[in-house]
Design a protein around this motif. Sequence first.
Motif, PDB file in Angstrom:
ATOM      1  N   THR A 152     -17.859 -12.322  38.116  1.00 14.87           N
ATOM      2  CA  THR A 152     -18.770 -12.675  39.197  1.00 14.87           C
ATOM      3  C   THR A 152     -18.837 -11.547  40.229  1.00 14.87           C
ATOM      4  OG1 THR A 152     -16.949 -13.839  40.298  1.00 14.87           O
ATOM      5  CG2 THR A 152     -18.452 -15.159  38.957  1.00 14.87           C
ATOM      6  N   GLY A 153     -19.966 -11.503  40.922  1.00 14.83           N
ATOM      7  CA  GLY A 153     -20.215 -10.444  41.895  1.00 14.83           C
ATOM      8  C   GLY A 153     -21.043  -9.311  41.325  1.00 14.83           C
ATOM      9  N   ALA A 154     -21.257  -9.325  40.013  1.00 12.66           N
ATOM     10  CA  ALA A 154     -21.997  -8.245  39.359  1.00 12.66           C
ATOM     11  C   ALA A 154     -23.456  -8.205  39.788  1.00 12.66           C
ATOM     12  CB  ALA A 154     -21.902  -8.397  37.845  1.00 12.66           C
ATOM     13  N   ALA A 155     -24.083  -9.366  39.887  1.00 12.77           N
ATOM     14  CA  ALA A 155     -25.520  -9.409  40.168  1.00 12.77           C
ATOM     15  C   ALA A 155     -25.865  -8.731  41.483  1.00 12.77           C
ATOM     16  CB  ALA A 155     -26.004 -10.859  40.173  1.00 12.77           C
ATOM     17  N   ALA A 156     -25.013  -8.927  42.486  1.00 10.49           N
ATOM     18  CA  ALA A 156     -25.285  -8.355  43.802  1.00 10.49           C
ATOM     19  C   ALA A 156     -25.158  -6.842  43.816  1.00 10.49           C
ATOM     20  CB  ALA A 156     -24.330  -8.958  44.834  1.00 10.49           C
ATOM     21  N   ALA A 170     -35.231  -2.300  37.813  1.00  8.78           N
ATOM     22  CA  ALA A 170     -36.485  -2.939  37.426  1.00  8.78           C
ATOM     23  C   ALA A 170     -37.275  -2.076  36.456  1.00  8.78           C
ATOM     24  CB  ALA A 170     -37.319  -3.241  38.668  1.00  8.78           C
ATOM     25  N   ALA A 171     -37.215  -0.769  36.641  1.00 11.09           N
ATOM     26  CA  ALA A 171     -37.990   0.146  35.799  1.00 11.09           C
ATOM     27  C   ALA A 171     -37.462   0.205  34.366  1.00 11.09           C
ATOM     28  CB  ALA A 171     -38.001   1.546  36.402  1.00 11.09           C
ATOM     29  N   ILE A 172     -36.170  -0.068  34.187  1.00 15.50           N
ATOM     30  CA  ILE A 172     -35.601  -0.015  32.833  1.00 15.50           C
ATOM     31  C   ILE A 172     -35.329  -1.418  32.285  1.00 15.50           C
ATOM     32  CG2 ILE A 172     -34.632   2.285  33.169  1.00 15.50           C
ATOM     33  CD1 ILE A 172     -31.891   0.989  33.611  1.00 15.50           C
ATOM     34  N   ASP A 173     -35.842  -2.446  32.980  1.00 12.45           N
ATOM     35  CA  ASP A 173     -35.774  -3.832  32.498  1.00 12.45           C
ATOM     36  C   ASP A 173     -34.336  -4.335  32.376  1.00 12.45           C
ATOM     37  OD1 ASP A 173     -36.764  -6.262  31.727  1.00 12.45           O
ATOM     38  OD2 ASP A 173     -37.328  -5.663  29.701  1.00 12.45           O
ATOM     39  N   LEU A 174     -33.524  -4.039  33.378  1.00 13.26           N
ATOM     40  CA  LEU A 174     -32.142  -4.520  33.444  1.00 13.26           C
ATOM     41  C   LEU A 174     -32.019  -5.430  34.653  1.00 13.26           C
ATOM     42  CD1 LEU A 174     -28.917  -2.415  32.948  1.00 13.26           C
ATOM     43  CD2 LEU A 174     -29.126  -3.977  34.882  1.00 13.26           C
ATOM     44  N   VAL A 175     -31.515  -6.656  34.433  1.00  8.44           N
ATOM     45  CA  VAL A 175     -31.484  -7.671  35.489  1.00  8.44           C
ATOM     46  C   VAL A 175     -30.090  -8.284  35.584  1.00  8.44           C
ATOM     47  CG1 VAL A 175     -32.524  -9.812  36.338  1.00  8.44           C
ATOM     48  CG2 VAL A 175     -33.896  -8.219  34.965  1.00  8.44           C
ATOM     49  N   GLY A 176     -29.597  -8.454  36.797  1.00  7.60           N
ATOM     50  CA  GLY A 176     -28.342  -9.152  37.011  1.00  7.60           C
ATOM     51  C   GLY A 176     -28.596 -10.583  37.454  1.00  7.60           C
TER      52      GLY A 176
END
Length: 235
Positions: A152-156, A170-176
Amino acid sequence: MGTGNGAGTGTGVPGVAAQGAKVPVQRGEQLLDAAVRYAEERHWDVCPGTWLEAVDGTERCSCGDTGCASPGAHPTAPDWAGQATGSGAAARRMWTEQPKASILLPTGRAFDAIDVPESAGFLALARMERMNLPLGPVTRTPDRRMFFFVLTGAAARTQELVRKLGWRAAAIDLVGHGDGHCVTAPPTRIGGRGAVQWARRPTAANRWLPGVEEVISPLAYACARETADARARLS
């Protein structure tokens, strides 16, 4: 209402004994059995979502929206997060009442998830295995996305970490995905597309989740490479 397991501890499943590392059977397993296993053996919160219903010979989402973007695999109400439970007994009761309900795993509690295109995900998996990097469970969805479970904490921190590597997430289509989000767990079926599967199943070896710093570089590299290849094919 989440368990909070994994935050700042270096593990997604603190205190789980060796016998708690049984792997949910992927093929033919009932949703009820899988939901109970996730709660009892991995200490993950689970939440029942929508399900598929047969209407005029076709499968439609129980939400009633004929244009549903994720038929049979999304929350049923705005307060879905409050319905999530880490109790095996409560999970058994929920899926006994609605055995076709999809299994949703809230992120930001026992784990966060890094969401990437499937092609990039497999490329990153191969690279991480060659590098002997730690891996947590990884799901593969019918719409060709892969979700890497991390502490946890990765998304931020995802966007900033990717920026330091020289790309925009966003440009490389990677989302947390963290607090307030969820991932769909196997063996949930998404209408007309197939079932969510494990690309890397939960096992005794991966009950200790990696931090985002350990996996973000190969994931970002793979996403950037796939994005560049896609652009080249269009040019």
